[in-house]
Each structure stands twice: as structure tokens, then as C-alpha cells.
Design a protein around this motif. Structure first.
Motif, PDB file in Angstrom:
ATOM      1  N   ASP A 139       0.816  -1.210   0.000  1.00 14.33           N
ATOM      2  CA  ASP A 139       0.000   0.000   0.000  1.00 14.33           C
ATOM      3  C   ASP A 139       0.855   1.268   0.000  1.00 14.33           C
ATOM      4  O   ASP A 139       0.623   2.191  -0.789  1.00 14.33           O
ATOM      5  N   ASP A 140       1.842   1.312   0.873  1.00 12.58           N
ATOM      6  CA  ASP A 140       2.579   2.557   1.103  1.00 12.58           C
ATOM      7  C   ASP A 140       3.772   2.752   0.177  1.00 12.58           C
ATOM      8  O   ASP A 140       4.197   3.894  -0.050  1.00 12.58           O
ATOM      9  N   ARG A 141       4.335   1.650  -0.346  1.00 10.44           N
ATOM     10  CA  ARG A 141       5.564   1.786  -1.114  1.00 10.44           C
ATOM     11  C   ARG A 141       5.418   1.344  -2.572  1.00 10.44           C
ATOM     12  O   ARG A 141       5.694   2.113  -3.487  1.00 10.44           O
ATOM     13  N   VAL A 142       4.977   0.094  -2.785  1.00  8.26           N
ATOM     14  CA  VAL A 142       4.904  -0.403  -4.169  1.00  8.26           C
ATOM     15  C   VAL A 142       3.861   0.363  -4.961  1.00  8.26           C
ATOM     16  O   VAL A 142       4.063   0.678  -6.140  1.00  8.26           O
ATOM     17  N   LEU A 143       2.728   0.679  -4.330  1.00  8.34           N
ATOM     18  CA  LEU A 143       1.654   1.383  -5.029  1.00  8.34           C
ATOM     19  C   LEU A 143       1.723   2.898  -4.838  1.00  8.34           C
ATOM     20  O   LEU A 143       0.775   3.604  -5.194  1.00  8.34           O
TER      21      LEU A 143
END
Length: 607
Positions: free
Chosen positions: A545-549
């Protein structure tokens, strides 16, 4: 021009040295045997104890030879364990050397060329096929086969756990426990874990790539540039974490073989041309073939959308394959029906090396924690599948052979065409280039796949988690590469040292920055998968949620990350969110995702 070698983590920190394989152990000599013989003779005096002495000598010699042989196999496994960290050509030669030394005192293999070899014979020059299959001496090319066996065996070993259960099948497995023997039930459960892991970790590419490419070379045997299945090997598919449906089928069947589960690619047969078109992977448990659909990324639901369909059920019940279509969406109509699967072909994902007598000899010598499946008798496998109603043809799958041909042709063409060469290596350069950051990233991937998640502090060995984290250089550091002299020195791209003009220097800076960002985003995605593999579901969800997207970190891993986010939502009981993710339009695997959403909704309603 070759790219400079940047460091794998922030500059100014000392780079850890790469551990090398120790030299082969010194072989035992027979000098102690001679001394033992003299001592025994002196003790025996005038008595004729020659037979006893010889018996003792022979026993000691056998024991010494056994230890020596074990040492050679130990060296082979030490090399395999660190394969991606070694110089490939040297490692392959060393593996072949140790195997041949080991085999000197082994019984000769009894395997003969299998009848099923005929199904791939046309793809090889006769002398090449004979070298691969009939040769008793271990060859340099065998090392890559053993590398693959080691890798897939390692994956299968740690994936086969309750943590990896397919939750959509929990109730079905409970219902089977009363009718299916425990051993067969365990086989089927293991197969579902291996398939599910394959789908979550090998993100889906369409059969026909949508990304651009320069003109490619011409291929034999009707192959096309970037054709389905053979455009990369099973090893490349699992190491890169991306592949089309046929490559997913290859990875899944490799894992099944290491788990001692008979599996084959199942294709329909055109009644007029005889052409075989692969659709499923079939897992043979007892007398039934259970069907999995690698393009859709889902097992084929059984009658009433319960459990996994068998081939017999698909041949008998027209609703089984009809429910692989999505009602109201014509673009997701499944292309085959009950009539198409009345007569099918079973194709075995085996290389020519895997059916050779030397691999049979090695298989017999692998014991204890070195057990892995390096040899297969395809004729025996063929008998098992041929006995199942609906299988009218058995053969070796041509895709593994075509993948090797494809790679060889592209390698040769890349040497002649610089534009093609740049395209050919650029996409995976952050993982496969001859530079420190790529070497550390592929080491992280190798340790992830072989189950080495955490550091081994006593041995100063970094686990996959640490190696992935070291690839995540902060954005300001990547940007500062153009102006920070210390960074440029650390990455070996000081203009004064390279003797290049300003334009060339700027191009090299831009290449390094692009590589750093690609490696960072890939490491971030893989780190989220590692957290899930390690049972850290909530942490994995936050990473995606916070990094890849993160919109500022857009990459080609966004779509597979969304799918895995749906799987994590399922695991956390967020059913509505998971269904919403699966129904998202435009996803490469949308067809199969919608089937999963339907099964999840059904399970929720019944619960």
C-alpha cells in the motif's frame, strides 16, 4: 558501452567481500592402508591370515572411497548453494569435475534412451541429442540442470507448509478427508500450495507482449520473436518473477516434480490437424487428473464450483468449463468446452539432460538432505498418464527445448546488432548485469527463493531481507549522483577517469540513475512478497500500500502488487476489499481474478 559498476548500497560504506567456495578437500591416500597391512602381518606371525588382512584392507578402502565420494558431492552442493554469486563458466566446470570424480566409483547407470525421446528428436541434430541423453560422463551443461533442480527443490521445500494453504479450498479438503487416503490428500494439498505460490510470485504476462521491441532474429521450427512459452526459461521466469501462462505452467510442473507429484501440461488436440494447444496443468493423484489453469491463475473449479475439477468431470459435465467464462463479458469467454477435452495430450516438462543415464546414476547417490529429483523416467510417467481416460497422447513438451534454442539465437543476434543487444539486456539489467548492485539483487532473490530470509549473523551471511533493503537507495541519493563527486567516485563514473565527452558522460549518469530506480522498485516489490511468505501479512500489506503502489514509484510491478494486495486482504478477512481489487478493469489477469472474486463471494455467502 558496458555500464560502470555502482555499489549496492550507500557509498562511503565499506563493501562486504563476496564469500568464495573453499578449495576441494585433499583426497585421502592409501598410505595408511599400507601401514595397516604391515602391522597386521607382523602381528599374525607365521599364521596364514592373509584372507583376514585383505578383508580388513578392503573394508577400510571402501570406507575411504565413500568419504571421498561424499566430499565431491559436498563440493557440488556447496557450489549450487552459492551458484548466482560465482563466475558461471568456472562454476559449471567445477560442478562437472566433482561429479565425474564422484561417479568413478559408482555403479554404471542402467537407463536406456526412453521411447518418449522421439517426440523431441526432430528439434536436435542427432549427435547433439546423443551427447545430451546417452553420454555417461557428466558435462558442463549439466550444471544448469542441477542448478534448476536445486532451486525448485528449495522452493518446494519451504512453500509446502500450512502457511501456504489455499483458503478457498479449506472446506473442500475437509470433505475429502473421509474418502481420499491421507497420502493422496497430502499430495493434492501440496500441489495447491505450489500452484498458488507460482501465481502469486510469477506475475502474469500475456502470450503476446504489449511492450515495444526492435525487430528480432529469425527462428527455426516455426518459432516467432517473443513467442509464448519459450521466450524465457523456467529458471528465468521464477528468478525474474514474471512470465506468461506457459511459463507459469513450466514453473509449477518443475515444483511438482521436486515434490514427487506427477504433473503434465494438458492440451487439446485438433481433430483435423492434430495440433496440440496447451490450456491446463494436470496433477495426477491416484487415478484422477486435477486441473489448474495457469493463464487465469486459478484452479479449475469442480462441479457446483466446489473444489478442483478433474479431467473426468470436465469431460462429463459441460458446466465445469463453461464456468471459466464470465457472464456478460464476451472478452472473457473461455475458448474451449466439454467437447474439446474428450481427447487430450499430456506433455511432460523435461529437458533431455533430465532423462540421461548419468542423472539416473546421480539420483541414486543423493541421500539425506541432498535428496532432490534430478532424473525422470518419462516412459514410466507416460504410462501413468496414458492410463487415465481422456488422455490419448503422451509426449515430452517441446517448450523447454525451444526456450534453449530461442535464447541461443537471441544471444548470437545480440552480438551482431547493437540496437537489439541494448533492448535484449536493458529490461533485466538491474538483475542480470555485470555490476555490483545487480549481483546483490540477484543474490537477494536467490536467497529469497531458497528460503534464506534472515541474516545468519554467526557466519556473516546476509539474508534476502537485508539484501533487498540495501537496494532501496533514497531518491535524493539517486538525484545527487549527477552532482556529488564522492558518489560518482564510489560508482566508478568520475568523468576525469573515463575520458569521455560531456554527452556520453551525461548518458552514463542517466543510465545508472535508471538502473538504481529499477532495482529499488523491484527490490521493494519482492520485499513485500517476502513479508507475505514469512507470515507477516499486515507488514506485507503496508509495504504494498505505502511503497509499491506509491504513485511516485510507478513501475511494471504495480499490477501484480495489486493482485497480491487482494490476496493479503483475503488473509486479513477483508473480503469486500479483495473482491473489489479482483474486479478492477484492465488488469492483465482480470479474467482469472473475476473467477476468484466469484468463488470468494460464494464462500462468503455460504459461510
Amino acid at each position: 558501452m558496458a555500464l560502470p559498476n555502482p555499489p549496492t548500497h550507500r557509498p562511503r560504506r565499506p563493501q562486504p567481500s563476496i564469500c568464495h567456495i573453499s578449495k576441494a578437500w585433499t583426497h585421502l591416500t592409501l598410505a595408511p592402508m599400507a601401514m595397516l597391512s604391515l602391522a597386521l602381518l607382523s602381528l599374525c606371525g607365521c599364521q596364514d591370515d592373509t584372507a583376514l588382512v585383505r578383508k580388513i584392507q578392503y573394508k577400510r578402502q571402501v570406507e575411504q572411497q565413500s568419504r571421498s565420494q561424499q566430499d565431491h558431492l559436498g563440493e557440488v552442493f556447496a557450489l549450487l548453494k552459492q551458484y548466482v554469486e560465482l563466475e558461471p563458466k568456472k562454476a559449471r566446470r567445477q560442478i562437472a569435475y566433482h561429479l565425474n570424480r564422484w561417479s568413478e566409483n559408482q555403479p554404471a547407470a542402467t537407463a536406456k534412451r526412453p521411447d518418449l525421446t522421439k517426440s523431441i528428436a526432430d528439434l536436435y541434430p542427432p549427435e547433439e541429442l546423443s551427447k545430451l541423453i546417452d553420454e555417461q560422463t557428466f558435462q558442463v551443461a549439466d550444471a544448469q540442470h542441477l542448478r534448476d533442480c536445486y532451486l525448485f527443490h528449495s522452493i518446494a521445500s519451504w512453500v509446502d507448509s500450512d502457511l501456504m494453504n489455499e483458503t478457498l479450498l479449506d472446506d473442500w479438503f475437509k470433505s475429502l478427508s473421509a474418502s481420499l487416503p491421507e497420502e493422496q490428500l497430502d499430495q493434492l494439498r501440496t500441489a495447491t500450495r505450489l500452484f498458488d505460490w507460482t501465481i502469486r510470485n510469477v506475475s502474469f504476462e500475456p502470450d503476446v507482449p504489449t511492450t515495444g521491441a526492435p525487430p528480432g532474429p529469425k527462428f527455426p521450427f516455426g518459432m516467432t520473436f517473443r513467442g509464448p512459452g519459450y521466450r524465457q526459461t523456467d529458471y528465468q521466469a521464477v528468478m525474474r518473477g514474471m512470465g506468461d501462462g506457459l511459463q507459469r505452467a513450466g514453473v509449477f510442473t518443475e515444483l511438482c516434480r521436486q515434490a514427487n507429484i506427477p504433473a503434465a501440461v494438458i492440451g487439446t488436440i485438433d481433430g483435423k490437424s492434430g495440433k496440440v494447444t496447451p490450456f491446463f496443468v494436470g496433477v495426477l493423484v491416484a487415478d484422477d487428473i486435477y486441473l489448474f489453469e495457469p493463464r487465469l491463475g486459478i484452479f479449475v473449479p469442480g462441479p457446483g464450483q466446489e473444489g478442483i475439477a478433474t479431467l473426468a468431470q470436465a469431460r462429463r459435465d459441460e458446466l465445469v468449463l463453461r464456468r471459466l467464462s464470465i457472464a456478460g463479458l464476451d472478452e472473457f469467454t473461455y475458448p474451449i468446452d466439454k467437447n474439446d477435452v474428450q481427447q487430450c495430450a499430456a506433455m511432460f516438462n523435461l529437458s533431455a539432460i533430465a532423462i540421461s543415464p548419468r542423472m539416473q546414476q546421480l539420483q541414486q547417490g543423493l541421500t539425506g538432505n541432498r535428496r532432490m529429483n534430478v532424473y525422470v523416467d518419462p516412459d514410466d510417467l507416460a504410462k501413468k498418464f496414458d492410463a487415465v481416460t481422456g488422455i490419448s497422447s503422451v509426449r515430452m513438451w517441446d517448450v523447454p527445448v525451444l526456450a534453449e534454442i530461442y535464447r541461443a539465437v537471441c544471444d548470437q543476434y545480440a552480438e551482431r546488432d547493437p540496437i537489439f543487444n541494448f533492448w535484449y539486456v536493458a529490461r533485466w539489467a538491474m538483475l542480470e548485469a555485470d555490476m555490483d548492485s545487480a549481483k546483490n539483487l540477484i543474490s537477494g532473490r536467490w536467497r529469497h527463493l531458497t528460503g534464506q530470509f534472515s541474516d545468519v549473523e554467526d557466519e556473516n551471511i546476509k539474508g534476502a531481507r537485508t539484501l533487498y533493503l540495501e537496494q532501496r537507495a533514497p531518491e535524493f541519493e539517486i538525484e545527487d549522483l549527477r552532482i556529488d563527486v564522492d558518489l560518482q567516485i564510489a560508482y566508478g563514473i568520475r568523468r576525469s577517469d573515463l575520458d569521455v565527452d560531456a554527452a556520453e558522460y551525461d548518458r552514463q549518469i542517466a543510465q545508472i540513475q535508471a538502473m538504481m530506480r529499477m532495482g529499488k522498485r523491484l527490490a521493494t516489490y519482492w520485499l513485500s512478497l517476502l513479508q507475505a511468505d514469512d507470515g507477516r501479512t499486515e507488514t506485507a500489506e503496508r509495504w504494498i500500500d505505502d511503497r509499491v503502489l506509491d504513485e511516485s514509484q510507478v513501475s511494471e510491478w504495480v499490477e501484480p502488487a495489486r493482485y497480491n494486495l487482494g490476496r493479503l486482504a483475503e488473509a486479513l478477512g477483508q473480503t469486500d476489499r479483495a473482491i473489489e481489487i479482483y474486479k478492477r478493469e484492465g488488469a492483465p489477469q482480470e479474467h482469472g481474478n473475476r473467477i476468484r472474486a466469484r468463488l470468494l463471494s460464494k464462500q462468503t455467502d455460504e459461510g
